[in-house]
Design a protein around this motif. Structure first.
Motif, PDB file in Angstrom:
ATOM      1  N   GLY A 135      20.596  40.380  41.245  1.00 21.46           N
ATOM      2  CA  GLY A 135      21.772  39.635  40.844  1.00 21.46           C
ATOM      3  C   GLY A 135      21.871  39.439  39.351  1.00 21.46           C
ATOM      4  N   ARG A 136      23.001  38.871  38.959  1.00 22.54           N
ATOM      5  CA  ARG A 136      23.237  38.593  37.544  1.00 22.54           C
ATOM      6  C   ARG A 136      24.301  37.511  37.392  1.00 22.54           C
ATOM      7  NH1 ARG A 136      25.637  44.533  36.371  1.00 22.54           N
ATOM      8  NH2 ARG A 136      26.427  44.724  38.461  1.00 22.54           N
ATOM      9  N   LEU A 137      24.256  36.870  36.234  1.00 21.37           N
ATOM     10  CA  LEU A 137      25.281  35.897  35.879  1.00 21.37           C
ATOM     11  C   LEU A 137      26.506  36.626  35.351  1.00 21.37           C
ATOM     12  CD1 LEU A 137      23.491  33.020  33.919  1.00 21.37           C
ATOM     13  CD2 LEU A 137      24.298  33.007  36.264  1.00 21.37           C
ATOM     14  N   ILE A 138      27.656  36.036  35.580  1.00 18.36           N
ATOM     15  CA  ILE A 138      28.911  36.566  35.057  1.00 18.36           C
ATOM     16  C   ILE A 138      29.450  35.529  34.088  1.00 18.36           C
ATOM     17  CG2 ILE A 138      31.200  37.396  35.604  1.00 18.36           C
ATOM     18  CD1 ILE A 138      30.277  37.437  38.546  1.00 18.36           C
ATOM     19  N   GLU A 139      29.723  35.941  32.889  1.00 21.98           N
ATOM     20  CA  GLU A 139      30.276  34.996  31.923  1.00 21.98           C
ATOM     21  C   GLU A 139      31.792  35.066  31.855  1.00 21.98           C
ATOM     22  OE1 GLU A 139      28.346  34.862  28.169  1.00 21.98           O
ATOM     23  OE2 GLU A 139      26.370  35.168  29.051  1.00 21.98           O
ATOM     24  N   ASP A 140      32.349  36.252  31.935  1.00 17.89           N
ATOM     25  CA  ASP A 140      33.798  36.420  31.821  1.00 17.89           C
ATOM     26  C   ASP A 140      34.306  37.351  32.904  1.00 17.89           C
ATOM     27  OD1 ASP A 140      34.156  34.922  29.377  1.00 17.89           O
ATOM     28  OD2 ASP A 140      33.172  36.589  28.348  1.00 17.89           O
ATOM     29  N   HIS A 141      35.535  37.169  33.290  1.00 20.51           N
ATOM     30  CA  HIS A 141      36.244  38.076  34.188  1.00 20.51           C
ATOM     31  C   HIS A 141      35.442  38.409  35.454  1.00 20.51           C
ATOM     32  CE1 HIS A 141      38.959  38.398  30.844  1.00 20.51           C
ATOM     33  NE2 HIS A 141      37.982  38.842  30.082  1.00 20.51           N
ATOM     34  N   PRO A 142      35.219  37.430  36.328  1.00 20.66           N
ATOM     35  CA  PRO A 142      34.382  37.657  37.503  1.00 20.66           C
ATOM     36  C   PRO A 142      34.895  38.744  38.433  1.00 20.66           C
ATOM     37  CG  PRO A 142      35.525  35.560  37.678  1.00 20.66           C
ATOM     38  CD  PRO A 142      35.750  36.068  36.285  1.00 20.66           C
ATOM     39  N   LEU A 143      36.196  38.881  38.574  1.00 20.37           N
ATOM     40  CA  LEU A 143      36.710  39.898  39.491  1.00 20.37           C
ATOM     41  C   LEU A 143      36.554  41.301  38.928  1.00 20.37           C
ATOM     42  CD1 LEU A 143      39.765  37.982  40.891  1.00 20.37           C
ATOM     43  CD2 LEU A 143      37.558  38.364  41.976  1.00 20.37           C
ATOM     44  N   ASP A 144      36.639  41.439  37.623  1.00 21.06           N
ATOM     45  CA  ASP A 144      36.373  42.744  37.008  1.00 21.06           C
ATOM     46  C   ASP A 144      34.910  43.129  37.213  1.00 21.06           C
ATOM     47  OD1 ASP A 144      39.007  42.874  36.158  1.00 21.06           O
ATOM     48  OD2 ASP A 144      38.551  42.205  34.120  1.00 21.06           O
ATOM     49  N   PHE A 180      21.514  42.700  49.090  1.00 20.89           N
ATOM     50  CA  PHE A 180      22.483  41.818  48.452  1.00 20.89           C
ATOM     51  C   PHE A 180      22.494  42.045  46.954  1.00 20.89           C
ATOM     52  CE2 PHE A 180      21.271  39.708  52.361  1.00 20.89           C
ATOM     53  CZ  PHE A 180      22.482  39.295  52.864  1.00 20.89           C
ATOM     54  N   GLN A 181      23.683  42.095  46.394  1.00 22.40           N
ATOM     55  CA  GLN A 181      23.908  42.099  44.959  1.00 22.40           C
ATOM     56  C   GLN A 181      24.665  40.814  44.680  1.00 22.40           C
ATOM     57  OE1 GLN A 181      22.939  44.432  42.646  1.00 22.40           O
ATOM     58  NE2 GLN A 181      21.835  45.423  44.326  1.00 22.40           N
ATOM     59  N   VAL A 182      24.006  39.864  44.058  1.00 22.66           N
ATOM     60  CA  VAL A 182      24.562  38.526  43.884  1.00 22.66           C
ATOM     61  C   VAL A 182      25.149  38.374  42.481  1.00 22.66           C
ATOM     62  CG1 VAL A 182      24.066  36.058  43.931  1.00 22.66           C
ATOM     63  CG2 VAL A 182      22.854  37.598  45.501  1.00 22.66           C
ATOM     64  N   LEU A 183      26.394  37.964  42.432  1.00 23.06           N
ATOM     65  CA  LEU A 183      27.039  37.620  41.172  1.00 23.06           C
ATOM     66  C   LEU A 183      27.274  36.117  41.189  1.00 23.06           C
ATOM     67  CD1 LEU A 183      29.760  40.399  40.817  1.00 23.06           C
ATOM     68  CD2 LEU A 183      27.473  40.341  39.828  1.00 23.06           C
TER      69      LEU A 183
END
Length: 151
Positions: free
Chosen positions: A90-99, A25-28
């Motif tokens: 995994g990692r946190l996404i701050e901007d533009h989740p679909l990108d 799993f690669q979790v965003l």
């Protein structure tokens, strides 16, 4: 792609989707406060019959204030996935989740994407939810699941 910590039921569900086949799993995770404005969240709460939640939407951390809670939710989720014997990063996404999702799918040569969130009725009705939008962007199958319970 998730918006809050995975519950025990969520972890069991996603780790058993492929039977005995090994998966990683690669979790965003994008903290809830970053993906929709308060009005949409309040409408979703009302649609789910959670009037108390709707009244307290203004108290939900947003932006930078949500990052610490998001990081904690990510760590809890990764630990739970790893406890099942699955590989998970995994990692946190701050901007533009679909990108970020498209980039990750390409980087790891993903076979599929799982979007696991609470229902977002307004966004789903207009096909503006993550799963609907991801289907047009990532080039692999996208499975949309709803979280089994509150985390």
């Amino acid at each position: 792609m998730i918006e809050k910590a995975l519950t025990t039921a969520d972890v069991e569900f996603v780790t058993t989707l492929h039977g005995e086949e090994p998966v990683s799993f690669q979790v965003l995770l994008q903290p809830r406060g970053d993906q929709a404005d308060r009005l949409l969240r309040a409408i979703d709460d009302i649609a789910l019959g959670e009037l108390d939640e709707a009244a307290h939407e203004r108290e939900t951390p947003e932006g930078k204030d949500a990052a610490a809670l998001g990081q904690q939710a990510l760590e809890v989720s990764l630990t739970a996935l790893r406890a099942t014997g699955s590989e998970a990063d995994g990692r946190l996404i701050e901007d533009h989740p679909l990108d970020a999702l498209k980039k990750l799918v390409d980087e790891v040569d993903a076979d599929e994407v799982i979007v696991l969130t609470d229902p977002h009725y307004v966004e789903e009705f207009f096909h503006r939810d993550w799963a609907s939008r991801a289907r047009h962007k990532v080039g692999v199958p996208v499975l949309k699941l709803f979280s089994h319970s509150k985390a």
